[in-house]
Design an enzyme around this catalytic site. Structure first.
Site, PDB file in Angstrom:
ATOM      1  N   SER A  81     -83.781 -11.916 -36.683  1.00 19.23           N
ATOM      2  CA  SER A  81     -83.188 -10.886 -37.540  1.00 19.23           C
ATOM      3  C   SER A  81     -83.347 -11.172 -39.021  1.00 19.23           C
ATOM      4  CB  SER A  81     -81.691 -10.772 -37.267  1.00 19.23           C
ATOM      5  OG  SER A  81     -81.459 -10.235 -36.008  1.00 19.23           O
ATOM      6  N   HIS A 140     -82.630 -20.860 -36.542  1.00 14.40           N
ATOM      7  CA  HIS A 140     -81.626 -21.329 -37.509  1.00 14.40           C
ATOM      8  C   HIS A 140     -81.938 -22.740 -38.002  1.00 14.40           C
ATOM      9  CE1 HIS A 140     -78.670 -18.060 -36.802  1.00 14.40           C
ATOM     10  NE2 HIS A 140     -79.225 -18.030 -35.606  1.00 14.40           N
ATOM     11  N   ARG A 286     -81.286 -21.189 -41.790  1.00 11.61           N
ATOM     12  CA  ARG A 286     -80.948 -19.763 -41.814  1.00 11.61           C
ATOM     13  C   ARG A 286     -79.515 -19.547 -42.305  1.00 11.61           C
ATOM     14  NH1 ARG A 286     -81.810 -15.079 -37.214  1.00 11.61           N
ATOM     15  NH2 ARG A 286     -79.744 -14.172 -37.440  1.00 11.61           N
ATOM     16  N   ALA A 287     -79.370 -18.459 -43.034  1.00 11.53           N
ATOM     17  CA  ALA A 287     -78.150 -18.247 -43.811  1.00 11.53           C
ATOM     18  C   ALA A 287     -76.954 -17.708 -43.028  1.00 11.53           C
ATOM     19  CB  ALA A 287     -78.458 -17.285 -44.958  1.00 11.53           C
ATOM     20  N   LYS A 361     -73.836  -7.351 -36.855  1.00 10.74           N
ATOM     21  CA  LYS A 361     -75.152  -7.060 -37.443  1.00 10.74           C
ATOM     22  C   LYS A 361     -75.029  -6.418 -38.825  1.00 10.74           C
ATOM     23  CE  LYS A 361     -77.712  -8.279 -33.839  1.00 10.74           C
ATOM     24  NZ  LYS A 361     -78.676  -9.393 -33.889  1.00 10.74           N
ATOM     25  N   ASP A 430     -80.284  -6.596 -28.551  1.00  7.85           N
ATOM     26  CA  ASP A 430     -80.295  -8.004 -28.940  1.00  7.85           C
ATOM     27  C   ASP A 430     -79.047  -8.751 -28.490  1.00  7.85           C
ATOM     28  OD1 ASP A 430     -81.543 -10.183 -30.548  1.00  7.85           O
ATOM     29  OD2 ASP A 430     -79.562 -10.087 -31.462  1.00  7.85           O
ATOM     30  N   HIS A 434     -79.115 -11.524 -25.479  1.00  8.81           N
ATOM     31  CA  HIS A 434     -78.835 -12.960 -25.654  1.00  8.81           C
ATOM     32  C   HIS A 434     -77.891 -13.512 -24.598  1.00  8.81           C
ATOM     33  CE1 HIS A 434     -80.883 -13.991 -29.332  1.00  8.81           C
ATOM     34  NE2 HIS A 434     -80.297 -13.052 -30.043  1.00  8.81           N
ATOM     35  N   ASP A 471     -86.459  -5.046 -35.212  1.00  2.62           N
ATOM     36  CA  ASP A 471     -86.700  -6.249 -36.031  1.00  2.62           C
ATOM     37  C   ASP A 471     -87.435  -7.351 -35.295  1.00  2.62           C
ATOM     38  OD1 ASP A 471     -84.487  -6.720 -34.393  1.00  2.62           O
ATOM     39  OD2 ASP A 471     -83.436  -7.923 -35.901  1.00  2.62           O
TER      40      ASP A 471
HETATM   41  O1  LIG Z   1     -78.062 -15.866 -34.458  1.00  5.53           O
HETATM   42  C1  LIG Z   1     -78.356 -15.339 -33.383  1.00  5.53           C
HETATM   43  O2  LIG Z   1     -77.588 -14.574 -32.777  1.00  5.53           O
HETATM   44  C2  LIG Z   1     -79.659 -15.700 -32.746  1.00  5.53           C
HETATM   45  O3  LIG Z   1     -79.946 -17.047 -32.982  1.00  5.53           O
HETATM   46  C3  LIG Z   1     -80.759 -14.899 -33.323  1.00  5.53           C
HETATM   47  O4  LIG Z   1     -80.488 -13.524 -33.234  1.00  5.53           O
HETATM   48  P1  LIG Z   1     -80.752 -12.532 -34.444  1.00  5.53           P
HETATM   49  O5  LIG Z   1     -81.893 -13.112 -35.206  1.00  5.53           O
HETATM   50  O6  LIG Z   1     -81.107 -11.238 -33.764  1.00  5.53           O
HETATM   51  O7  LIG Z   1     -79.515 -12.447 -35.229  1.00  5.53           O
HETATM   52 MN   LIG Z   2     -82.264  -9.148 -34.647  1.00  2.00          MN
HETATM   53 MN   LIG Z   3     -80.914 -11.953 -31.716  1.00  2.19          MN
END
Ligand SMILES: O=C(O)[C@H](O)COP(=O)(O)O
Ligand SMILES: [Mn+2]
Ligand SMILES: [Mn+2]
Length: 559
Positions: A81, A140, A286-287, A361, A430, A434, A471
């Site tokens: 994402s 991440h 990752r942030a 999100k 998504d 997961h 994405d």
């Molecule tokens: O942070 C998350 O949930 C997953 O590691 C990656 O999912 P996302 O990139 O769709 O947020």
């Molecule tokens: Mn995503």
């Molecule tokens: Mn995801």
């Protein structure tokens, strides 16, 4: 002119009008893959997305959403994402955190920067704590980067190191945490042989401990704080591999949601609480899922939970996680400088924007979209609406999530006449993908498709234009496969569920009554990716994109 003196004015598009309302939909985790029983998008009833596909090749196509197309180190890196929305919003490909950290470690520059020098001041007398996600997911963090950081820190004089691990099972296979912990333990043992007092101090599953995002559930961060800082957790073990194996043996346990544990010595004392004078590095690049813990570690004024004891530490992030908040203030590697995003340009060119998603999100269509920058560019031109997500559940329990609520907000914004761009992220494919729950993911995909319909109906009413894309992949493939594409079985003959994203391309569809009839996808950009979408959208708003943006996917032919 912007306040910086930079000229933000975009040239007019020679053929496309301004003022159309654009419904811009990002389906999170919605890739294109072969149709079989593990492709939940194929199995689900998705009449709206199916009908858009019939517009191929002129109004529907695929774009690349992984690897180098989104600034990741290799073509084996799945999309995610952060990099996906960065590319969608910024219209250019930036070397992303994973790649920048690799380079800084390879050159050794990471140990010469301000951030490392700052934490290094603690090495003589105190402990260095490393907190982050322990896997090779590359979304991440990456285990090989942690191992290099450990090695480098010890060479730079760290005498006592404590690692606070978060188990993954979301960007990698569930159960893989045991193997990663063994690799880490092995390296820590080597450091001990060299006289460094290095060990794992605490742990827990990433979704239950520490790595919440967008302030959905502070209790997740608190559980981490208690274990990492205070040395308190419901489970105590002498060894991390044993901890993970034991906790995983509980019914319904998995890597993502392991409860917090601390490692204790022979006398039962935690081996690594964080105390005054210690150094702390959060090693995720990752942030989104580091911002909350960074606030807890850095802010003097903090009221999200009772920290009980607030040690005076030297704290650095692997990267700076929020460019607007300058959080954290110390960091080891400069983040990508994602400037002049499409969102910022559009505010200077009279395009009023509405953006919406649910909490989990929300930052994707705002913060990531705007180049990891929180807040508005211009609060008179933009409105961002967050629908509160359910918290404390895994989303297979409620796979429809808030898709309808998001779509209804978008519909109202479209019909209001107040916005030219209405942008949403629909999380279902998504977030439910997961969980690895195939049945629930099928329900999720159907829900997302229904939400798309609500938005497209509103676009129809106002004579607008829609752009529907995604994405990265996730729900279109729920099983780990061998090289020939066959599902892989584990030792007991069960299929191995894929909870992670994929390497698949994603669809992009354009249409709506406001689209000039001669608009179609160009044929000369077969390897176009997510970064080509921003220029496309600028064109549809009636502007030419800046010359350094990746080229637009569309052309206008005279009918
Ligand atoms: O942070 C998350 O949930 C997953 O590691 C990656 O999912 P996302 O990139 O769709 O947020
Ligand atoms: Mn995503
Ligand atoms: Mn995801």
């Amino acid at each position: 002119m912007g306040s910086s003196g930079f000229d933000w004015k975009l040239p007019d598009h020679p053929k496309l009008p301004k003022g159309k309302v654009i419904g811009l939909i990002v389906l999170d985790g919605w890739g294109e893959a072969n149709a079989d029983q593990y492709n939940c998008i194929h199995v689900a009833e998705t009449p709206v997305m199916d009908s858009l596909k019939k517009g191929a090749p002129e109004r529907w196509r695929l774009v690349r959403a992984h690897g180098t197309a989104v600034g990741l180190p290799t073509e084996d890196d799945m999309g995610n994402s952060e990099v996906g929305h960065n590319a969608l919003g910024a219209g250019r490909i930036f070397a992303q955190g994973a790649k920048l950290v690799d380079a800084a470690l390879a050159s050794g520059k990471i140990f010469e920067g301000e951030g490392f020098k700052y934490v290094k001041e603690s090495f003589e007398t105190n402990t260095l704590h490393l907190i982050g996600l322990m896997s090779d997911g590359g979304v991440h963090s990456r285990l090989d980067q942690l191992l290099l950081l450990l090695k480098g820190a010890s060479e730079q004089g760290a005498k006592k190191i404590r690692v606070h691990i978060l188990t993954d099972g979301r960007d990698v296979l569930d159960g893989s945490s045991v193997g990663f912990a063994e690799i880490l333990e092995n390296d820590l043992a080597k450091l001990r042989e060299k006289g460094v007092d290095a060990q794992i101090a605490s742990g827990g599953g990433r979704m239950y401990v520490t790595m919440d995002r967008y302030e959905n559930d502070w209790s997740v961060v608190k559980r981490g704080w208690d274990a990492q800082v205070l040395g308190e957790a419901p489970y105590k073990f002498k060894n991390a591999v044993e901890a993970i194996k034991t906790l995983r043996a509980e019914p319904n346990a998995n890597d993502q949601y392991l409860p917090p544990f601390v490692i204790v010595d022979d006398s039962g004392k935690p081996v690594g609480p964080i105390v005054d004078g210690d150094a702390v590095v959060t090693f995720n690049f990752r942030a989104d899922r580091m911002v909350m813990i960074a606030k807890a570690l850095e802010y003097a004024d903090f009221d999200k939970f009772d920290r009980v004891r607030v040690p005076k530490i030297r704290y650095a992030g692997m990267l700076q996680y929020d460019g607007e908040l300058k959080l954290p203030s110390h960091y080891l590697v400069e983040p990508p400088e994602i400037d002049r995003t499409s969102g910022e340009y559009l505010t200077y060119n009279g395009v009023r924007t509405f953006a919406c998603s649910e909490t989990v999100k929300f930052g994707h269509v705002t913060f990531f979209w705007n180049g990891n920058r929180s807040g508005y560019f211009n609060d008179k031109m933009e409105e961002y609406v967050e629908i509160p997500s359910d918290s404390g559940i895994t989303f297979n329990v409620r796979p429809k999530m808030k898709a309808v609520e998001i779509a209804e907000k978008a519909r109202d914004a479209i019909l209001s006449g107040k916005f030219e761009q209405v942008r949403v992220n629909l999380p279902n494919g998504d977030m439910v993908g997961h969980t690895g729950d195939i049945e629930a993911t099928i329900v999720a995909c159907k829900a997302a498709d229904e939400a798309v319909k609500i938005i497209l109906d509103a676009i129809e009413k106002v004579g607008g234009i829609y752009v529907v894309t995604a994405d990265h992949g996730n729900a279109e493939d729920m099983v780990k496969r061998n090289k020939t594409g066959q599902p892989l079985l584990d030792k007991s003959g069960n299929i191995q569920i894929l909870t992670s994203h994929t390497l698949q391309p994603v669809p992009i569809a354009i249409g709506g009554p406001g689209l000039v009839p001669g608009v179609r996808f160009r044929k000369d950009l077969p390897s176009g990716g997510l970064a080509n979408v921003a220029a496309t959208v600028m064109n549809l708003h009636g502007f030419q994109a800046p010359s350094d943006y990746e080229p637009s996917l569309i052309e206008v032919v005279d009918n």
